[in-house]
Motif scaffolding. Structure first.
Motif, PDB file in Angstrom:
ATOM      1  N   GLY A  21       0.769  -1.239   0.000  1.00 47.65           N
ATOM      2  CA  GLY A  21       0.000   0.000   0.000  1.00 47.65           C
ATOM      3  C   GLY A  21       0.796   1.283   0.000  1.00 47.65           C
ATOM      4  O   GLY A  21       0.239   2.357   0.275  1.00 47.65           O
ATOM      5  N   PHE A  22       2.088   1.207  -0.349  1.00 43.80           N
ATOM      6  CA  PHE A  22       2.924   2.404  -0.371  1.00 43.80           C
ATOM      7  C   PHE A  22       3.368   2.718  -1.797  1.00 43.80           C
ATOM      8  O   PHE A  22       3.888   1.845  -2.499  1.00 43.80           O
ATOM      9  N   ALA A  23       3.177   3.952  -2.216  1.00 45.50           N
ATOM     10  CA  ALA A  23       3.660   4.383  -3.530  1.00 45.50           C
ATOM     11  C   ALA A  23       5.163   4.595  -3.458  1.00 45.50           C
ATOM     12  O   ALA A  23       5.692   5.060  -2.442  1.00 45.50           O
ATOM     13  N   THR A  24       5.856   4.245  -4.522  1.00 44.29           N
ATOM     14  CA  THR A  24       7.304   4.438  -4.558  1.00 44.29           C
ATOM     15  C   THR A  24       7.706   5.131  -5.850  1.00 44.29           C
ATOM     16  O   THR A  24       7.030   5.024  -6.875  1.00 44.29           O
ATOM     17  N   LEU A  25       8.817   5.836  -5.789  1.00 42.50           N
ATOM     18  CA  LEU A  25       9.386   6.498  -6.963  1.00 42.50           C
ATOM     19  C   LEU A  25      10.847   6.113  -7.066  1.00 42.50           C
ATOM     20  O   LEU A  25      11.623   6.354  -6.142  1.00 42.50           O
ATOM     21  N   ARG A  26      11.213   5.476  -8.175  1.00 40.17           N
ATOM     22  CA  ARG A  26      12.610   5.151  -8.465  1.00 40.17           C
ATOM     23  C   ARG A  26      13.065   6.018  -9.637  1.00 40.17           C
ATOM     24  O   ARG A  26      12.272   6.384 -10.494  1.00 40.17           O
ATOM     25  N   TYR A  27      14.344   6.322  -9.682  1.00 38.42           N
ATOM     26  CA  TYR A  27      14.846   7.114 -10.802  1.00 38.42           C
ATOM     27  C   TYR A  27      16.298   6.734 -11.075  1.00 38.42           C
ATOM     28  O   TYR A  27      16.998   6.214 -10.200  1.00 38.42           O
ATOM     29  N   ASN A  28      16.739   6.986 -12.293  1.00 38.91           N
ATOM     30  CA  ASN A  28      18.127   6.711 -12.659  1.00 38.91           C
ATOM     31  C   ASN A  28      19.048   7.772 -12.078  1.00 38.91           C
ATOM     32  O   ASN A  28      18.666   8.927 -11.920  1.00 38.91           O
ATOM     33  N   LYS A  29      20.276   7.368 -11.811  1.00 34.76           N
ATOM     34  CA  LYS A  29      21.275   8.337 -11.393  1.00 34.76           C
ATOM     35  C   LYS A  29      21.516   9.372 -12.488  1.00 34.76           C
ATOM     36  O   LYS A  29      21.237   9.121 -13.669  1.00 34.76           O
ATOM     37  N   HIS A  30      22.044  10.492 -12.107  1.00 31.87           N
ATOM     38  CA  HIS A  30      22.397  11.524 -13.072  1.00 31.87           C
ATOM     39  C   HIS A  30      23.354  10.938 -14.111  1.00 31.87           C
ATOM     40  O   HIS A  30      24.268  10.176 -13.765  1.00 31.87           O
ATOM     41  N   TYR A  31      23.150  11.269 -15.356  1.00 28.60           N
ATOM     42  CA  TYR A  31      23.937  10.803 -16.506  1.00 28.60           C
ATOM     43  C   TYR A  31      23.650   9.351 -16.880  1.00 28.60           C
ATOM     44  O   TYR A  31      24.337   8.789 -17.728  1.00 28.60           O
ATOM     45  N   VAL A  32      22.651   8.735 -16.241  1.00 28.50           N
ATOM     46  CA  VAL A  32      22.279   7.367 -16.592  1.00 28.50           C
ATOM     47  C   VAL A  32      20.869   7.398 -17.193  1.00 28.50           C
ATOM     48  O   VAL A  32      19.921   7.839 -16.543  1.00 28.50           O
ATOM     49  N   ALA A  33      20.757   6.932 -18.437  1.00 24.91           N
ATOM     50  CA  ALA A  33      19.462   6.924 -19.121  1.00 24.91           C
ATOM     51  C   ALA A  33      18.770   5.570 -19.019  1.00 24.91           C
ATOM     52  O   ALA A  33      17.568   5.463 -19.230  1.00 24.91           O
ATOM     53  N   GLY A  34      19.525   4.528 -18.700  1.00 21.06           N
ATOM     54  CA  GLY A  34      18.959   3.192 -18.597  1.00 21.06           C
ATOM     55  C   GLY A  34      20.065   2.179 -18.434  1.00 21.06           C
ATOM     56  O   GLY A  34      21.249   2.534 -18.366  1.00 21.06           O
ATOM     57  N   ILE A  35      19.701   0.906 -18.386  1.00 18.61           N
ATOM     58  CA  ILE A  35      20.691  -0.148 -18.215  1.00 18.61           C
ATOM     59  C   ILE A  35      21.662  -0.129 -19.390  1.00 18.61           C
ATOM     60  O   ILE A  35      21.266  -0.276 -20.545  1.00 18.61           O
ATOM     61  N   GLY A  36      22.938   0.097 -19.106  1.00 16.00           N
ATOM     62  CA  GLY A  36      23.957   0.133 -20.139  1.00 16.00           C
ATOM     63  C   GLY A  36      24.008   1.426 -20.929  1.00 16.00           C
ATOM     64  O   GLY A  36      24.865   1.579 -21.810  1.00 16.00           O
ATOM     65  N   ASP A  37      23.106   2.351 -20.650  1.00 18.27           N
ATOM     66  CA  ASP A  37      23.059   3.634 -21.372  1.00 18.27           C
ATOM     67  C   ASP A  37      23.549   4.736 -20.442  1.00 18.27           C
ATOM     68  O   ASP A  37      22.757   5.387 -19.759  1.00 18.27           O
ATOM     69  N   ILE A  38      24.860   4.912 -20.414  1.00 16.89           N
ATOM     70  CA  ILE A  38      25.478   5.828 -19.458  1.00 16.89           C
ATOM     71  C   ILE A  38      26.286   6.888 -20.195  1.00 16.89           C
ATOM     72  O   ILE A  38      27.149   6.567 -21.015  1.00 16.89           O
ATOM     73  N   ASP A  39      26.007   8.136 -19.907  1.00 16.04           N
ATOM     74  CA  ASP A  39      26.755   9.252 -20.477  1.00 16.04           C
ATOM     75  C   ASP A  39      28.179   9.211 -19.920  1.00 16.04           C
ATOM     76  O   ASP A  39      28.368   8.987 -18.721  1.00 16.04           O
ATOM     77  N   PRO A  40      29.216   9.424 -20.743  1.00 13.41           N
ATOM     78  CA  PRO A  40      30.598   9.406 -20.244  1.00 13.41           C
ATOM     79  C   PRO A  40      30.849  10.368 -19.098  1.00 13.41           C
ATOM     80  O   PRO A  40      31.775  10.165 -18.298  1.00 13.41           O
ATOM     81  N   ARG A  41      30.040  11.411 -19.003  1.00 10.67           N
ATOM     82  CA  ARG A  41      30.229  12.380 -17.911  1.00 10.67           C
ATOM     83  C   ARG A  41      29.957  11.767 -16.539  1.00 10.67           C
ATOM     84  O   ARG A  41      30.350  12.333 -15.514  1.00 10.67           O
ATOM     85  N   PHE A  42      29.305  10.602 -16.521  1.00  9.54           N
ATOM     86  CA  PHE A  42      29.069   9.915 -15.252  1.00  9.54           C
ATOM     87  C   PHE A  42      30.382   9.667 -14.521  1.00  9.54           C
ATOM     88  O   PHE A  42      30.457   9.782 -13.298  1.00  9.54           O
ATOM     89  N   GLY A  43      31.426   9.333 -15.274  1.00  6.35           N
ATOM     90  CA  GLY A  43      32.709   9.018 -14.658  1.00  6.35           C
ATOM     91  C   GLY A  43      33.611  10.204 -14.427  1.00  6.35           C
ATOM     92  O   GLY A  43      34.664  10.069 -13.790  1.00  6.35           O
TER      93      GLY A  43
END
Length: 302
Positions: A21-43
Motif C-alpha cells: 500500500g505504499f507508492a514508490t518512486l525510483r529514478y536513474n542516477k544523473h547521466y544514466v538513461a537506462g541499463i547500459g546507457d550511461i553518459d561518459p560524464r558519469f565518470g
C-alpha cells in the motif's frame, strides 16, 4: 561502497511496498538513461552534490502527483545512497522518515581499505602458497566462487585474467618476483591503490573535497526524523559495525526514533550470503521486505 546489484534491489523493494500500500518512486542516477546507457560524464562530472540535488528534484516531481500526500514522504538509500539520503534529509519539511540499507557508517577511505582486509585478503588465502599468490593462483581466485567484492578487486591485481596471457599488476608485485605476498606487499599496496583511486580514479566521487561525510557523521541531520537501518551481518561492502556506529550516533544526538535491524546470513543487498567472502549481492530476502513494510505501517498508524 562499490559493487553492482545482481538482484534488481530497488525494483524488488518498490514492488513489495506497492503490495503493502505504499507508492514508490525510483529514478536513474544523473547521466544514466537506462541499463547500459550511461553518459561518459558519469565518470568525470558526477558529484555527490548533484546526487543530493537529484533526490530533491525527484521528491518535488513525485509530490506533484495528486495521488501522493506531500506531507508523508520517506527516503530510501542503499550503500552510497545512504549518505545521499542523509544529506537530502536536511531541511526537507515534508520528510516523515529515512530508511538506510547497507549504510556507509564509517569514512569512505576507511571502508574501502577494510574491504581488502575483511574480504579480499582472507579470500586469497584460500588460493595462496606460502602466503603469496602468483598469476595462476589469481586466475583460480578470479574464477572461483567468491562474491562480488573479491571478484572485482582480485581483478585489479593482474591485467587480462580472462585472457590466455594475464600479467601481474606491478603496483602490487612490489619486489617484482612474480608473486604478491599477502602480508608484506598486498596490505600496503591496497592502501596505495585506494588512495590513487580516491584521488581521481574509480573512487574519485568519494575522495573529492565535496564528497559527503559518512552517515554517522551526518547523524545530527537525522535526529528529528524516524530512521530505520537494515544491514546484513555478511555485508562484504560495509561491515555491520558501521550500521551499529550509525545507530549509536543517532542515540548520541538525541534521536527518539531510530531502529537497527541486522540479519544473519544476508549480505550487502540483504540477499543470501554464506559469509563475507561469498556475498553475491543478489535478490533481497523476504524478511527485510516485510520488516521495512511493518516499520512504515507503524509510523503511519496502519
Amino acid at each position: 561502497m562499490g559493487g553492482t546489484s545482481r538482484g534488481h534491489l530497488f525494483a524488488d523493494v518498490a514492488r513489495s511496498l506497492a503490495e503493502q500500500g505504499f507508492a514508490t518512486l525510483r529514478y536513474n542516477k544523473h547521466y544514466v538513461a537506462g541499463i547500459g546507457d550511461i553518459d561518459p560524464r558519469f565518470g568525470t562530472d558526477l558529484t555527490m552534490t548533484q546526487l543530493v540535488a537529484d533526490v530533491r528534484t525527484a521528491v518535488q516531481a513525485g509530490v506533484r502527483d495528486p495521488r501522493i500526500d506531500a506531507q508523508r514522504v520517506y527516503l530510501y538509500g542503499w550503500s552510497e545512497g545512504t549518505t545521499v539520503a542523509a544529506a537530502a534529509a536536511d531541511n526537507m519539511p515534508n520528510l516523515r522518515g529515512v530508511i538506510l540499507q547497507g549504510v556507509v557508517g564509517i569514512p569512505w577511505r576507511e571502508g574501502l581499505i577494510a574491504q581488502w582486509e575483511r574480504v579480499v585478503i582472507p579470500y586469497l588465502r584460500g588460493f595462496a602458497r606460502e602466503g603469496s599468490v602468483g598469476i595462476a593462483d589469481l586466475g583460480r581466485a578470479w574464477r572461483g566462487d567468491g562474491g562480488v567484492v573479491p571478484h572485482e578487486l582480485v581483478g585489479v591485481l593482474a591485467d587480462g585474467l580472462d585472457s590466455v596471457q594475464p600479467v601481474l599488476n606491478p603496483a602490487f608485485d612490489v619486489d617484482g618476483n612474480g608473486r604478491i605476498d599477502l602480508d608484506a606487499e598486498l596490505r600496503t599496496a591496497a592502501v596505495q591503490f585506494t588512495d590513487t583511486q580516491l584521488a581521481g580514479g574509480a573512487f574519485r566521487l568519494y575522495g573529492a573535497p565535496s564528497t559527503l561525510a559518512d552517515v554517522a557523521a551526518q547523524a545530527p541531520t537525522l535526529r528529528h526524523v524516524p530512521v530505520l537501518t537494515v544491514h546484513g551481518d555478511n555485508d562484504s561492502n560495509v561491515s555491520v559495525a558501521a550500521a551499529q556506529r550509525v545507530d549509536r550516533a543517532l542515540a548520541e544526538v538525541g534521536s527518539r526514533d531510530h531502529t537497527l535491524i541486522t540479519y544473519p546470513g544476508l549480505g550487502h543487498s540483504l540477499g543470501a550470503a554464506t559469509d563475507l567472502l561469498h556475498d553475491p549481492i543478489g535478490p533481497i530476502g523476504r524478511q527485510p521486505l516485510d520488516d521495512i513494510g511493518k516499520w512504515l505501517r507503524d509510523r503511519e498508524g496502519r
